[in-house]
Design a protein around this motif. Structure first.
Motif, PDB file in Angstrom:
ATOM      1  N   THR A  76      -9.848   6.371  14.399  1.00 18.52           N
ATOM      2  CA  THR A  76     -11.218   6.866  14.503  1.00 18.52           C
ATOM      3  C   THR A  76     -12.119   5.817  15.134  1.00 18.52           C
ATOM      4  O   THR A  76     -12.934   6.126  16.012  1.00 18.52           O
ATOM      5  CB  THR A  76     -11.748   7.270  13.112  1.00 18.52           C
ATOM      6  OG1 THR A  76     -10.905   8.308  12.587  1.00 18.52           O
ATOM      7  CG2 THR A  76     -13.180   7.761  13.177  1.00 18.52           C
ATOM      8  N   GLN A  77     -11.961   4.556  14.721  1.00 16.64           N
ATOM      9  CA  GLN A  77     -12.756   3.468  15.298  1.00 16.64           C
ATOM     10  C   GLN A  77     -12.445   3.288  16.779  1.00 16.64           C
ATOM     11  O   GLN A  77     -13.353   3.085  17.594  1.00 16.64           O
ATOM     12  CB  GLN A  77     -12.510   2.166  14.539  1.00 16.64           C
ATOM     13  CG  GLN A  77     -13.086   2.155  13.145  1.00 16.64           C
ATOM     14  CD  GLN A  77     -12.639   0.949  12.335  1.00 16.64           C
ATOM     15  OE1 GLN A  77     -11.673   0.267  12.664  1.00 16.64           O
ATOM     16  NE2 GLN A  77     -13.347   0.696  11.241  1.00 16.64           N
ATOM     17  N   ARG A  84      -4.526   3.886   9.030  1.00 17.40           N
ATOM     18  CA  ARG A  84      -4.200   4.240  10.413  1.00 17.40           C
ATOM     19  C   ARG A  84      -5.234   5.215  10.965  1.00 17.40           C
ATOM     20  O   ARG A  84      -5.724   5.058  12.085  1.00 17.40           O
ATOM     21  CB  ARG A  84      -2.794   4.836  10.505  1.00 17.40           C
ATOM     22  CG  ARG A  84      -2.384   5.175  11.938  1.00 17.40           C
ATOM     23  CD  ARG A  84      -0.982   5.741  12.041  1.00 17.40           C
ATOM     24  NE  ARG A  84      -0.646   6.772  11.095  1.00 17.40           N
ATOM     25  CZ  ARG A  84      -1.013   8.070  11.200  1.00 17.40           C
ATOM     26  NH1 ARG A  84      -1.740   8.469  12.221  1.00 17.40           N
ATOM     27  NH2 ARG A  84      -0.652   8.950  10.299  1.00 17.40           N
ATOM     28  N   LEU A  85      -5.600   6.218  10.172  1.00 14.89           N
ATOM     29  CA  LEU A  85      -6.596   7.189  10.608  1.00 14.89           C
ATOM     30  C   LEU A  85      -7.942   6.516  10.852  1.00 14.89           C
ATOM     31  O   LEU A  85      -8.630   6.809  11.835  1.00 14.89           O
ATOM     32  CB  LEU A  85      -6.738   8.297   9.565  1.00 14.89           C
ATOM     33  CG  LEU A  85      -7.706   9.428   9.891  1.00 14.89           C
ATOM     34  CD1 LEU A  85      -7.320  10.127  11.192  1.00 14.89           C
ATOM     35  CD2 LEU A  85      -7.747  10.417   8.751  1.00 14.89           C
ATOM     36  N   PRO A 133       0.835  -1.206   0.000  1.00 15.49           N
ATOM     37  CA  PRO A 133       0.000   0.000   0.000  1.00 15.49           C
ATOM     38  C   PRO A 133       0.871   1.258   0.000  1.00 15.49           C
ATOM     39  O   PRO A 133       1.962   1.280   0.573  1.00 15.49           O
ATOM     40  CB  PRO A 133      -0.814  -0.097   1.282  1.00 15.49           C
ATOM     41  CG  PRO A 133      -0.299  -1.260   2.044  1.00 15.49           C
ATOM     42  CD  PRO A 133       0.676  -1.991   1.195  1.00 15.49           C
ATOM     43  N   SER A 134       0.359   2.262  -0.633  1.00 19.11           N
ATOM     44  CA  SER A 134       1.090   3.527  -0.679  1.00 19.11           C
ATOM     45  C   SER A 134       1.090   4.172   0.705  1.00 19.11           C
ATOM     46  O   SER A 134       0.326   3.792   1.598  1.00 19.11           O
ATOM     47  CB  SER A 134       0.439   4.472  -1.686  1.00 19.11           C
ATOM     48  OG  SER A 134      -0.825   4.892  -1.200  1.00 19.11           O
ATOM     49  N   LYS A 135       1.920   5.180   0.843  1.00 15.68           N
ATOM     50  CA  LYS A 135       1.988   5.895   2.117  1.00 15.68           C
ATOM     51  C   LYS A 135       0.626   6.511   2.448  1.00 15.68           C
ATOM     52  O   LYS A 135       0.178   6.454   3.590  1.00 15.68           O
ATOM     53  CB  LYS A 135       3.056   6.983   2.043  1.00 15.68           C
ATOM     54  CG  LYS A 135       3.268   7.721   3.332  1.00 15.68           C
ATOM     55  CD  LYS A 135       4.403   8.700   3.239  1.00 15.68           C
ATOM     56  CE  LYS A 135       4.616   9.398   4.573  1.00 15.68           C
ATOM     57  NZ  LYS A 135       5.750  10.316   4.536  1.00 15.68           N
ATOM     58  N   ALA A 136      -0.032   7.057   1.451  1.00 14.18           N
ATOM     59  CA  ALA A 136      -1.351   7.661   1.663  1.00 14.18           C
ATOM     60  C   ALA A 136      -2.359   6.610   2.107  1.00 14.18           C
ATOM     61  O   ALA A 136      -3.186   6.870   2.995  1.00 14.18           O
ATOM     62  CB  ALA A 136      -1.824   8.349   0.386  1.00 14.18           C
ATOM     63  N   GLU A 137      -2.305   5.417   1.506  1.00 14.04           N
ATOM     64  CA  GLU A 137      -3.216   4.340   1.897  1.00 14.04           C
ATOM     65  C   GLU A 137      -2.951   3.887   3.329  1.00 14.04           C
ATOM     66  O   GLU A 137      -3.886   3.645   4.094  1.00 14.04           O
ATOM     67  CB  GLU A 137      -3.090   3.153   0.935  1.00 14.04           C
ATOM     68  CG  GLU A 137      -3.630   3.424  -0.453  1.00 14.04           C
ATOM     69  CD  GLU A 137      -3.280   2.336  -1.449  1.00 14.04           C
ATOM     70  OE1 GLU A 137      -4.088   2.109  -2.365  1.00 14.04           O
ATOM     71  OE2 GLU A 137      -2.207   1.703  -1.311  1.00 14.04           O
TER      72      GLU A 137
END
Length: 138
Positions: free
Chosen positions: A23-24, A18-19, A9-13
């Motif tokens: 959040t969960q 993680r975000l 996965p890309s860094k953005a993915e």
């Protein structure tokens, strides 16, 4: 046979995942906190637990303070330090007594026949989130 390499996965993915996890996790914390705050029994138990934790911290602090007082008392030039440490120890002892008394009150409340539960409208999760988790540090 050739092996397919998994696409990393890309860094953005990764950041998005993680975000989403964070959040969960925060959602669960907010739900648990609201559940505790809605119940008078659970609120009392939570307060008693806080008292127990604070008592443990105070006892450890007093052990450290008493030892440092013993080591520094009577040393030339250390009068101001010893005086300040003695005041801190005295304040911790006063606080310890007060917290012990509060703990007994909360433990008595746990045995009391009265209890109540507030509704989700009375203790909304968005209030918990705003006041405890979204608020800027003070």
């Amino acid at each position: 046979m050739s092996r397919r390499e998994k696409k990393k996965p890309s860094k953005a993915e990764r950041q998005e995942r993680r975000l989403r996890r964070e959040t969960q996790e925060l959602d669960k914390i907010v739900q648990n906190t609201a559940g505790t705050f809605r119940s008078s029994f659970e609120t009392g138990r939570d307060c008693a637990s806080e008292c127990r934790d604070r008592l443990d911290d105070l006892r450890v602090s007093l052990d450290f303070r008493r030892l440092t007082l013993e080591l520094w008392s009577g040393r030339p030039g250390a009068d101001d330090l010893v005086s300040a440490m003695a005041d801190l120890a005295a304040e911790n002892e006063r606080h310890l007594v007060a917290i012990e008394q509060l703990l007994r009150r909360f433990e008595d409340l746990e045995k009391a026949p009265w209890w109540d539960v507030l509704s989700a409208e009375q203790v909304p999760e968005d209030l918990i989130r705003r006041r405890l988790f979204d608020a800027p540090p003070t």
